[in-house]
Design a protein around this motif. Sequence first.
Motif, PDB file in Angstrom:
ATOM      1  N   PHE A  72       0.689  -1.178   0.108  1.00  0.00           N
ATOM      2  CA  PHE A  72       0.007   0.073   0.093  1.00  0.00           C
ATOM      3  C   PHE A  72       0.610   1.068  -0.133  1.00  0.00           C
ATOM      4  N   PHE A  73       0.821   2.117  -0.899  1.00  0.00           N
ATOM      5  CA  PHE A  73       1.617   3.204  -1.110  1.00  0.00           C
ATOM      6  C   PHE A  73       0.732   4.493  -0.901  1.00  0.00           C
ATOM      7  N   PHE A  74       1.658   5.553  -0.138  1.00  0.00           N
ATOM      8  CA  PHE A  74       1.058   6.988   0.241  1.00  0.00           C
ATOM      9  C   PHE A  74       1.456   7.801  -0.750  1.00  0.00           C
ATOM     10  N   LEU A  75       0.510   8.428  -1.443  1.00  0.00           N
ATOM     11  CA  LEU A  75       0.539   9.457  -2.313  1.00  0.00           C
ATOM     12  C   LEU A  75       0.152  10.724  -1.315  1.00  0.00           C
ATOM     13  N   VAL A  76       1.127  11.703  -1.157  1.00  0.00           N
ATOM     14  CA  VAL A  76       0.712  12.626  -0.193  1.00  0.00           C
ATOM     15  C   VAL A  76       0.460  14.000  -0.852  1.00  0.00           C
ATOM     16  N   LYS A  77      -0.549  14.542  -0.414  1.00  0.00           N
ATOM     17  CA  LYS A  77      -0.945  15.814  -0.988  1.00  0.00           C
ATOM     18  C   LYS A  77       0.227  17.018  -0.747  1.00  0.00           C
ATOM     19  N   ASN A  78       0.175  17.885  -1.670  1.00  0.00           N
ATOM     20  CA  ASN A  78       0.920  18.915  -1.431  1.00  0.00           C
ATOM     21  C   ASN A  78       0.505  20.041  -0.442  1.00  0.00           C
ATOM     22  N   GLU A  79       1.619  20.723   0.074  1.00  0.00           N
ATOM     23  CA  GLU A  79       1.279  21.572   1.046  1.00  0.00           C
ATOM     24  C   GLU A  79       0.308  22.763   0.434  1.00  0.00           C
ATOM     25  N   LEU A  80      -0.443  23.155   1.563  1.00  0.00           N
ATOM     26  CA  LEU A  80      -1.372  24.243   1.193  1.00  0.00           C
ATOM     27  C   LEU A  80      -0.765  25.364   0.028  1.00  0.00           C
ATOM     28  N   GLY A  81      -1.471  25.621  -0.945  1.00  0.00           N
ATOM     29  CA  GLY A  81      -0.953  26.531  -1.959  1.00  0.00           C
ATOM     30  C   GLY A  81      -0.052  26.263  -2.859  1.00  0.00           C
ATOM     31  N   VAL A  82       0.578  24.794  -2.897  1.00  0.00           N
ATOM     32  CA  VAL A  82       1.374  24.435  -3.697  1.00  0.00           C
ATOM     33  C   VAL A  82       0.715  23.669  -4.701  1.00  0.00           C
ATOM     34  N   SER A  83       0.877  23.875  -5.929  1.00  0.00           N
ATOM     35  CA  SER A  83       0.104  23.033  -7.197  1.00  0.00           C
ATOM     36  C   SER A  83       1.142  22.065  -7.685  1.00  0.00           C
ATOM     37  N   GLY A  84       0.770  21.310  -8.657  1.00  0.00           N
ATOM     38  CA  GLY A  84       1.689  20.498  -9.317  1.00  0.00           C
ATOM     39  C   GLY A  84       1.298  18.968  -8.893  1.00  0.00           C
ATOM     40  N   GLU A  85       2.281  18.253  -9.426  1.00  0.00           N
ATOM     41  CA  GLU A  85       1.936  16.850  -9.084  1.00  0.00           C
ATOM     42  C   GLU A  85       2.216  16.382  -7.667  1.00  0.00           C
ATOM     43  N   ARG A  86       1.586  15.557  -7.113  1.00  0.00           N
ATOM     44  CA  ARG A  86       1.734  14.784  -5.787  1.00  0.00           C
ATOM     45  C   ARG A  86       2.824  13.574  -5.873  1.00  0.00           C
ATOM     46  N   ALA A  87       3.450  13.560  -4.962  1.00  0.00           N
ATOM     47  CA  ALA A  87       4.499  12.554  -4.862  1.00  0.00           C
ATOM     48  C   ALA A  87       4.057  11.343  -4.085  1.00  0.00           C
ATOM     49  N   VAL A  88       4.431  10.368  -4.308  1.00  0.00           N
ATOM     50  CA  VAL A  88       4.509   9.142  -3.334  1.00  0.00           C
ATOM     51  C   VAL A  88       5.605   9.015  -2.303  1.00  0.00           C
ATOM     52  N   MET A  89       5.557   9.230  -1.010  1.00  0.00           N
ATOM     53  CA  MET A  89       6.204   9.368  -0.155  1.00  0.00           C
ATOM     54  C   MET A  89       6.645   8.169   0.724  1.00  0.00           C
ATOM     55  N   GLY A  90       5.884   7.055   0.593  1.00  0.00           N
ATOM     56  CA  GLY A  90       6.098   5.888   1.260  1.00  0.00           C
ATOM     57  C   GLY A  90       5.297   4.576   1.092  1.00  0.00           C
ATOM     58  N   ARG A  91       5.457   3.784   1.927  1.00  0.00           N
ATOM     59  CA  ARG A  91       4.785   2.497   1.569  1.00  0.00           C
ATOM     60  C   ARG A  91       4.467   1.732   3.038  1.00  0.00           C
ATOM     61  N   ALA A  92       3.613   0.997   2.841  1.00  0.00           N
ATOM     62  CA  ALA A  92       3.453  -0.121   4.082  1.00  0.00           C
ATOM     63  C   ALA A  92       2.670  -1.522   3.340  1.00  0.00           C
ATOM     64  N   ILE A  93       2.589  -2.241   4.162  1.00  0.00           N
ATOM     65  CA  ILE A  93       1.885  -3.801   3.860  1.00  0.00           C
ATOM     66  C   ILE A  93       0.501  -3.803   4.489  1.00  0.00           C
ATOM     67  N   PHE A  94      -0.210  -4.249   3.529  1.00  0.00           N
ATOM     68  CA  PHE A  94      -1.770  -4.408   3.734  1.00  0.00           C
ATOM     69  C   PHE A  94      -1.992  -5.669   4.627  1.00  0.00           C
ATOM     70  N   GLU A  95      -2.632  -5.200   5.639  1.00  0.00           N
ATOM     71  CA  GLU A  95      -2.960  -6.638   6.662  1.00  0.00           C
ATOM     72  C   GLU A  95      -4.458  -6.853   6.936  1.00  0.00           C
ATOM     73  N   ARG A  96      -5.239  -6.085   7.235  1.00  0.00           N
ATOM     74  CA  ARG A  96      -6.669  -6.523   6.983  1.00  0.00           C
ATOM     75  C   ARG A  96      -7.602  -5.067   6.839  1.00  0.00           C
ATOM     76  N   PHE A  97      -8.979  -5.195   6.914  1.00  0.00           N
ATOM     77  CA  PHE A  97      -9.879  -4.270   7.027  1.00  0.00           C
ATOM     78  C   PHE A  97     -10.783  -4.343   8.177  1.00  0.00           C
ATOM     79  N   GLU A  98     -11.019  -3.326   8.720  1.00  0.00           N
ATOM     80  CA  GLU A  98     -11.777  -3.486  10.031  1.00  0.00           C
ATOM     81  C   GLU A  98     -12.823  -2.180   9.877  1.00  0.00           C
ATOM     82  N   LYS A  99     -14.197  -2.386  10.490  1.00  0.00           N
ATOM     83  CA  LYS A  99     -15.078  -1.499  10.449  1.00  0.00           C
ATOM     84  C   LYS A  99     -15.187  -1.125  11.994  1.00  0.00           C
ATOM     85  N   LEU A 100     -14.909   0.109  12.604  1.00  0.00           N
ATOM     86  CA  LEU A 100     -14.897   0.405  13.965  1.00  0.00           C
ATOM     87  C   LEU A 100     -15.516   1.892  14.141  1.00  0.00           C
ATOM     88  N   THR A 101     -15.995   1.911  15.135  1.00  0.00           N
ATOM     89  CA  THR A 101     -16.382   3.340  15.861  1.00  0.00           C
ATOM     90  C   THR A 101     -15.184   4.060  15.925  1.00  0.00           C
TER      91      THR A 101
END
Length: 315
Positions: A72-101
Motif C-alpha cells: 500500500f503506497f502513500f500519495l501525499v497531498k501537496n502543502e497548502l498553496g502548492v500546485s503540481g504533481e503529488r509524490a508517493v512518499m512511502g509504503r506499508a503492507i496491507f494486513e486487514r480491513f476493519e469497521k470500527l467506531t
Amino acid sequence: MEVGRDLIGNLPYSTFLTKINVINRGAGMRGYIGVTSREWFTYLSGLDNLTEVNFTRKNTNNFNVLTQGEPFFFLVKNELGVSGERAVMGRAIFERFEKLTVDEGWDKYGKANGDGSKERFIARRQDMFGNNVDLSEIGCIILSDFQSFNNPVYLSDIGVLFKNSIVSGKGITDTEVTAILEYGFTTVGNVMRKLNEADRIGFTDDEEGFPEGKLKLKQHLARERNPEVIKLAMERFLQRHGKLICEVCKFDFKARYGEIGDGYIEGHHTKPISEMGEDEETKVEDIALVCSNCHSMLHRKRPWLSVNQLKELFV
C-alpha cells in the motif's frame, strides 16, 4: 550492492519483495496507491516502533482491492498553496480491513491513527468528511511495516498514470509496484556513495552507450539506472574542469566541506525514465552533474527544467 538493492529496514531488497509477495505466488502481486494528507504522513513518519497504522476512510464497505501481504503506497497531498504533481512518499503492507467506531479506532490504535490526541483524530475526520458526517463507524485499512521512502516518487517519471482528479486511490499492477519500490528506496546520493567506494575507471569509448533496462527478480520488470554512466560522466568532467562542481551554480562540495566532500556530486538524468524506450541507452552527454539543491530544483516542475533553464532562473 546494486542500485535498487539497498537494505529496506533490516531487510535486503529482494527479501522485502519476497515478503510482500509471499501470499500471491503465481498470481502476480498487486498494489494500491492511497491519497493521504501531508499532516497524517508527516506525523507517522516521526514515530518510532510502529507495529500497525490505521489508514481510515469514510467508506465502510470491505476494502477488497488488496490481500494480506500486498503493498500500500502513500500519495501525499501537496502543502497548502502548492500546485503540481503529488509524490508517493512511502509504503506499508496491507494486513486487514476493519469497521470500527471512532472511539474503538482511537482506543485500539491510538497515535498510530496519525494524530497525537483523540480530539485531533475526531477533528481530522470532520475535516476530511465534513462536520455533518456520521462518525459512528469508519472504515479502517490496517497496515504494517510503515516506512518513508528515501526518494519521493513522482509517478509521471516512471510511467505510472495517476490523475490529479483521483481523491481516494487506485489499484496498480505488479510492474508498477516494483517500479515505485525501486525508485523510492534508491537515491542519487546512495548511488554516488557506492561509486566513491569503488575503484575509479579509465576513459573508455562509450559511443554505444550503456544499457538502462534489465529483467529483475523473475516476475518483476523494472528499469535500473546504470551507475557506470554516471561514474564515467564524473571522470570526463574532471578531465575537462579539474574538479567536480555543479553545472548550474558552480557549487564545489570539496571546497565547502573539505575531505568529506571530495569526489561528491549528484548525477541528473536529463531524460525522464518514463520517456525512454525499452532498449534505449543512456550516454554520458545525458548526465548533468549538479549539487543537491539544483538537483531538487530540476525536478521541481513537470516537465523537468533543463539545466540551461535553471541557469536562467539562478540568482
